[in-house]
Write a protein that holds these residues in place. Sequence first.
Motif, PDB file in Angstrom:
ATOM      1  N   LYS A  20       1.079  -1.677  -0.071  1.00 52.72           N
ATOM      2  CA  LYS A  20      -0.031   0.280   0.120  1.00 52.72           C
ATOM      3  C   LYS A  20       0.612   1.387  -0.106  1.00 52.72           C
ATOM      4  O   LYS A  20       0.161   2.037  -0.536  1.00 52.72           O
ATOM      5  CB  LYS A  20      -0.536  -0.130   1.285  1.00 52.72           C
ATOM      6  N   SER A  21       1.976   0.838   0.359  1.00 50.56           N
ATOM      7  CA  SER A  21       2.965   2.429   0.590  1.00 50.56           C
ATOM      8  C   SER A  21       3.502   2.636  -1.460  1.00 50.56           C
ATOM      9  O   SER A  21       3.856   3.948  -1.078  1.00 50.56           O
ATOM     10  CB  SER A  21       3.995   2.429   0.789  1.00 50.56           C
ATOM     11  N   PRO A  25      -4.641   5.460  -4.034  1.00 52.29           N
ATOM     12  CA  PRO A  25      -5.547   5.555  -3.707  1.00 52.29           C
ATOM     13  C   PRO A  25      -6.772   4.747  -4.585  1.00 52.29           C
ATOM     14  O   PRO A  25      -6.799   5.697  -5.264  1.00 52.29           O
ATOM     15  CB  PRO A  25      -6.023   6.470  -2.921  1.00 52.29           C
ATOM     16  N   HIS A  27     -10.061   4.203  -3.519  1.00 55.40           N
ATOM     17  CA  HIS A  27     -11.079   4.930  -3.034  1.00 55.40           C
ATOM     18  C   HIS A  27     -12.010   5.513  -4.205  1.00 55.40           C
ATOM     19  O   HIS A  27     -12.741   5.339  -4.190  1.00 55.40           O
ATOM     20  CB  HIS A  27     -10.877   5.420  -1.835  1.00 55.40           C
ATOM     21  N   SER A  41     -14.591   2.014   2.204  1.00 51.43           N
ATOM     22  CA  SER A  41     -13.842   1.310   3.142  1.00 51.43           C
ATOM     23  C   SER A  41     -13.477   0.607   3.397  1.00 51.43           C
ATOM     24  O   SER A  41     -12.352   0.759   4.404  1.00 51.43           O
ATOM     25  CB  SER A  41     -14.859   2.584   4.124  1.00 51.43           C
ATOM     26  N   ILE A  42     -14.324  -0.895   2.975  1.00 50.70           N
ATOM     27  CA  ILE A  42     -13.123  -1.559   3.352  1.00 50.70           C
ATOM     28  C   ILE A  42     -11.873  -2.245   2.693  1.00 50.70           C
ATOM     29  O   ILE A  42     -10.785  -2.624   3.469  1.00 50.70           O
ATOM     30  CB  ILE A  42     -14.457  -2.978   3.870  1.00 50.70           C
ATOM     31  N   ALA A  44     -10.019  -0.124   1.308  1.00 49.92           N
ATOM     32  CA  ALA A  44      -8.762   0.419   1.896  1.00 49.92           C
ATOM     33  C   ALA A  44      -8.655   0.044   3.153  1.00 49.92           C
ATOM     34  O   ALA A  44      -6.886   0.477   3.351  1.00 49.92           O
ATOM     35  CB  ALA A  44      -9.219   2.493   1.891  1.00 49.92           C
ATOM     36  N   HIS A  45      -8.444  -0.301   3.874  1.00 50.64           N
ATOM     37  CA  HIS A  45      -8.037  -1.278   5.160  1.00 50.64           C
ATOM     38  C   HIS A  45      -8.204  -2.253   5.188  1.00 50.64           C
ATOM     39  O   HIS A  45      -7.586  -3.330   6.165  1.00 50.64           O
ATOM     40  CB  HIS A  45      -8.727  -0.631   6.250  1.00 50.64           C
ATOM     41  N   THR A  46      -7.590  -3.006   3.984  1.00 49.69           N
ATOM     42  CA  THR A  46      -7.602  -4.918   3.473  1.00 49.69           C
ATOM     43  C   THR A  46      -6.322  -4.651   3.023  1.00 49.69           C
ATOM     44  O   THR A  46      -5.865  -4.133   2.147  1.00 49.69           O
ATOM     45  CB  THR A  46      -8.840  -5.284   2.951  1.00 49.69           C
ATOM     46  N   SER A  47      -6.081  -5.836   3.103  1.00 48.90           N
ATOM     47  CA  SER A  47      -4.846  -6.310   2.527  1.00 48.90           C
ATOM     48  C   SER A  47      -5.202  -6.959   1.288  1.00 48.90           C
ATOM     49  O   SER A  47      -5.948  -7.736   1.277  1.00 48.90           O
ATOM     50  CB  SER A  47      -3.997  -7.278   3.504  1.00 48.90           C
ATOM     51  N   GLY A  68      -9.103  -9.489   6.220  1.00 46.86           N
ATOM     52  CA  GLY A  68      -9.406  -8.864   7.005  1.00 46.86           C
ATOM     53  C   GLY A  68     -10.553  -7.545   6.669  1.00 46.86           C
ATOM     54  O   GLY A  68     -11.399  -6.687   7.057  1.00 46.86           O
ATOM     55  N   ALA A  69     -11.715  -8.434   6.104  1.00 45.53           N
ATOM     56  CA  ALA A  69     -12.124  -8.727   5.427  1.00 45.53           C
ATOM     57  C   ALA A  69     -13.481  -9.412   4.782  1.00 45.53           C
ATOM     58  O   ALA A  69     -13.011 -10.182   4.171  1.00 45.53           O
ATOM     59  CB  ALA A  69     -12.873  -7.097   4.619  1.00 45.53           C
TER      60      ALA A  69
END
Length: 139
Positions: A20-21, A25, A27, A41-42, A44-47, A68-69
């Motif tokens: 992710k770095s 984005p 989104h 949103s989910i 954006a925060h998952t691997s 993670g989702a």
Amino acid sequence: MVAPPHKTLRNIAGRWTLNKSLYDPFHPVLSLQGINGSIRSIAAHTSVHLTISQPSPIEIHLQQTATGASIPAVTEDWTLDWTWRDGHDPLFREMKGRARWISIDEANIDGEWDRDCDGGLLMQAEGNKRDDEWGGMHY
């Protein structure tokens, strides 16, 4: 995703994890594609993980999972012959897509490309919602 030097487009088989770095984005892109805010949103925060196999030079099988989702896994089979094929995606629903090998010169895109790598070829893929609501192309 950053590939080790021995990996090229002709040999991308393996297991990959999105770093992710190193990406922009996504989104806003999901918003344009009509994906609702909670799923964006989910996501954006998952691997994101890819398992890729290449049984032949013109066949690529991708299995994408998000940890993670509760985002469903996506399987894609690409045949690099520029023929439209129908498919189904859990988020985007009914889709059609095509893919091929294309020369860097024929692609007519900006940027610095290693013309010696993979014989100066890129992989081009195009996908559209079946109702032509939106579509996209990438190399």
